[in-house]
Design a protein around this motif. Structure first.
Motif, PDB file in Angstrom:
ATOM      1  N   GLY A 195      60.256  50.599  46.794  1.00  0.00           N
ATOM      2  CA  GLY A 195      59.561  50.484  45.318  1.00  0.00           C
ATOM      3  C   GLY A 195      58.886  48.967  45.463  1.00  0.00           C
ATOM      4  N   PHE A 196      59.298  48.291  46.409  1.00  0.00           N
ATOM      5  CA  PHE A 196      58.404  47.015  46.509  1.00  0.00           C
ATOM      6  C   PHE A 196      57.143  47.369  47.038  1.00  0.00           C
ATOM      7  N   PHE A 197      57.119  48.402  48.033  1.00  0.00           N
ATOM      8  CA  PHE A 197      55.942  48.688  48.821  1.00  0.00           C
ATOM      9  C   PHE A 197      54.922  49.420  47.779  1.00  0.00           C
ATOM     10  N   LEU A 198      55.516  50.214  46.761  1.00  0.00           N
ATOM     11  CA  LEU A 198      54.404  51.013  45.622  1.00  0.00           C
ATOM     12  C   LEU A 198      54.104  50.036  44.736  1.00  0.00           C
ATOM     13  N   TRP A 199      54.969  48.809  44.524  1.00  0.00           N
ATOM     14  CA  TRP A 199      54.386  48.021  43.610  1.00  0.00           C
ATOM     15  C   TRP A 199      53.067  47.168  44.151  1.00  0.00           C
ATOM     16  N   GLN A 200      53.448  46.685  45.317  1.00  0.00           N
ATOM     17  CA  GLN A 200      52.332  45.856  46.156  1.00  0.00           C
ATOM     18  C   GLN A 200      51.021  46.736  46.105  1.00  0.00           C
ATOM     19  N   ASP A 201      51.108  48.058  46.408  1.00  0.00           N
ATOM     20  CA  ASP A 201      50.084  48.761  46.434  1.00  0.00           C
ATOM     21  C   ASP A 201      49.559  49.368  45.372  1.00  0.00           C
ATOM     22  N   LEU A 202      50.195  49.288  44.423  1.00  0.00           N
ATOM     23  CA  LEU A 202      49.596  49.476  42.995  1.00  0.00           C
ATOM     24  C   LEU A 202      49.129  48.181  42.358  1.00  0.00           C
ATOM     25  N   THR A 203      49.570  47.193  42.763  1.00  0.00           N
ATOM     26  CA  THR A 203      48.748  45.968  42.001  1.00  0.00           C
ATOM     27  C   THR A 203      47.703  45.371  42.798  1.00  0.00           C
ATOM     28  N   ALA A 204      47.748  45.747  44.187  1.00  0.00           N
ATOM     29  CA  ALA A 204      46.524  45.259  45.009  1.00  0.00           C
ATOM     30  C   ALA A 204      45.178  45.766  44.553  1.00  0.00           C
ATOM     31  N   ALA A 205      44.077  44.347  44.701  1.00  0.00           N
ATOM     32  CA  ALA A 205      42.820  44.693  44.370  1.00  0.00           C
ATOM     33  C   ALA A 205      42.165  45.786  45.054  1.00  0.00           C
ATOM     34  N   PRO A 206      41.623  46.714  44.473  1.00  0.00           N
ATOM     35  CA  PRO A 206      40.716  47.501  45.307  1.00  0.00           C
ATOM     36  C   PRO A 206      39.740  47.171  46.079  1.00  0.00           C
ATOM     37  N   ALA A 207      39.923  47.788  47.474  1.00  0.00           N
ATOM     38  CA  ALA A 207      38.801  47.222  48.531  1.00  0.00           C
ATOM     39  C   ALA A 207      37.488  47.568  48.191  1.00  0.00           C
ATOM     40  N   PRO A 208      36.243  46.709  48.320  1.00  0.00           N
ATOM     41  CA  PRO A 208      34.943  46.971  48.213  1.00  0.00           C
ATOM     42  C   PRO A 208      34.346  48.153  48.895  1.00  0.00           C
ATOM     43  N   GLN A 209      33.588  49.326  48.338  1.00  0.00           N
ATOM     44  CA  GLN A 209      33.045  50.115  49.089  1.00  0.00           C
ATOM     45  C   GLN A 209      32.157  49.743  50.169  1.00  0.00           C
ATOM     46  N   ALA A 210      31.947  50.314  51.313  1.00  0.00           N
ATOM     47  CA  ALA A 210      30.992  50.109  52.230  1.00  0.00           C
ATOM     48  C   ALA A 210      29.443  50.140  51.538  1.00  0.00           C
ATOM     49  N   GLY A 211      28.870  49.144  51.885  1.00  0.00           N
ATOM     50  CA  GLY A 211      27.326  48.930  51.318  1.00  0.00           C
ATOM     51  C   GLY A 211      26.924  48.615  50.052  1.00  0.00           C
ATOM     52  N   ALA A 212      28.048  48.414  49.369  1.00  0.00           N
ATOM     53  CA  ALA A 212      28.069  47.990  47.946  1.00  0.00           C
ATOM     54  C   ALA A 212      28.034  46.183  47.843  1.00  0.00           C
ATOM     55  N   THR A 213      27.152  45.670  47.242  1.00  0.00           N
ATOM     56  CA  THR A 213      26.964  44.188  47.000  1.00  0.00           C
ATOM     57  C   THR A 213      26.780  44.010  45.542  1.00  0.00           C
ATOM     58  N   SER A 214      27.397  42.776  45.360  1.00  0.00           N
ATOM     59  CA  SER A 214      27.469  42.162  43.845  1.00  0.00           C
ATOM     60  C   SER A 214      26.237  41.570  43.412  1.00  0.00           C
ATOM     61  N   ARG A 215      26.180  41.643  42.238  1.00  0.00           N
ATOM     62  CA  ARG A 215      24.656  40.966  41.689  1.00  0.00           C
ATOM     63  C   ARG A 215      24.355  39.534  42.219  1.00  0.00           C
TER      64      ARG A 215
END
Length: 257
Positions: A192-212
């Motif tokens: 349960g703790f593993f699932l909670w950590q996985d669901l609340t973790a910030a999504p990793a940026p996609q390769a080649g994507a840059t912010s403005r």
């Protein structure tokens, strides 16, 4: 491992842990601190009551048998080898306990025989025998081979309604139930703790994507820099460049032919 696979695995472990925890808790409540399993039934108009070896010797722990007459009269209990008890009883009418059902705590029995009950109390085959009024208890130790327990009324009289219970007690069963409960709780909590950590973790940026903001930060400055007074430009700490594009007045003028 993909995110979906990782979450499915964590959910599976959590479900298994929850099932083990529920099973361990139920066993702890059912067996109790003494680790006991008890089975009972009421047998009516038995003539005599016998308990087969496959019940008495089913487990490698002592079996505790308790028999009570409903009318409170006298009863006799004897324990002997299965073949010796069968030779004494012959074809006498009797009710035989043939099995137990767990976790319901019930017993299965069958009736057999067609002749009157003999006075079995006078036989010399009984390893254990006792006569009580109202109720009697016998502890059947294991290791003596297949044995049969016989309950009858003294003098060969028919035995009326009786209540019979068979119980086994082993403290290890209770501790094993506690261990099962603990393992299940740990598995469920960890998954349960593993699932909670996985669901609340910030999504990793996609390769080649840059912010403005990063694009603006790394954009080169293509505007020309204006010279400051004194010949220096913005952001340049080197020596001042005094060269200009103005024409020297003393130089001769070039005339086109």
């Amino acid at each position: 491992m993909t995110t979906a696979t990782r979450r499915a695995l964590g959910l599976s472990v959590a479900v298994v842990g929850a099932v083990l925890a529920i099973l361990g808790l139920w066993l702890c409540v059912t067996l109790g601190p003494s680790g006991g399993a008890t089975f009972g039934s009421r047998e009516t108009q038995t003539g005599a009551l016998t308990i087969e070896p496959k019940v008495l010797n089913a487990l490698d722990v002592p079996a505790e048998v308790t028999v009570s007459r409903k009318d409170g009269g006298p009863l006799w209990v004897g324990l002997a080898g299965a073949s010796d008890a069968s030779a004494v009883l012959r074809d006498a009418r009797r009710t035989t306990v043939t099995g137990v059902s767990w976790p319901s705590g019930s017993m299965t029995s069958a009736r057999s025989g067609s002749t009157a009950m003999p006075d079995v109390t006078t036989a010399d085959v009984w390893r254990v025998s006792q006569q009580e009024r109202g109720s009697a208890s016998v502890v059947v130790a294991q290791g003596q081979g297949p044995e049969t327990l016989v309950v009858a009324a003294p003098g060969g009289a028919p035995l009326p309604d009786v209540d019979v219970t068979v119980a086994w007690h082993h403290k290890t069963w209770f501790f094993l139930s506690l261990l099962l409960l603990l393992v299940g709780v740990l598995l469920a909590a960890g998954a349960g703790f593993f699932l909670w950590q996985d669901l609340t973790a910030a999504p990793a940026p996609q390769a080649g994507a840059t912010s403005r903001g990063s694009r603006h930060q790394h954009r080169p400055n293509l505007l020309p820099r204006r010279p400051r007074r004194g010949g220096s430009t913005d952001g340049d700490d080197g020596p001042a460049d005094t060269t200009t594009d103005r024409t020297d007045p003393s130089a001769p003028e070039e005339v086109d032919a």
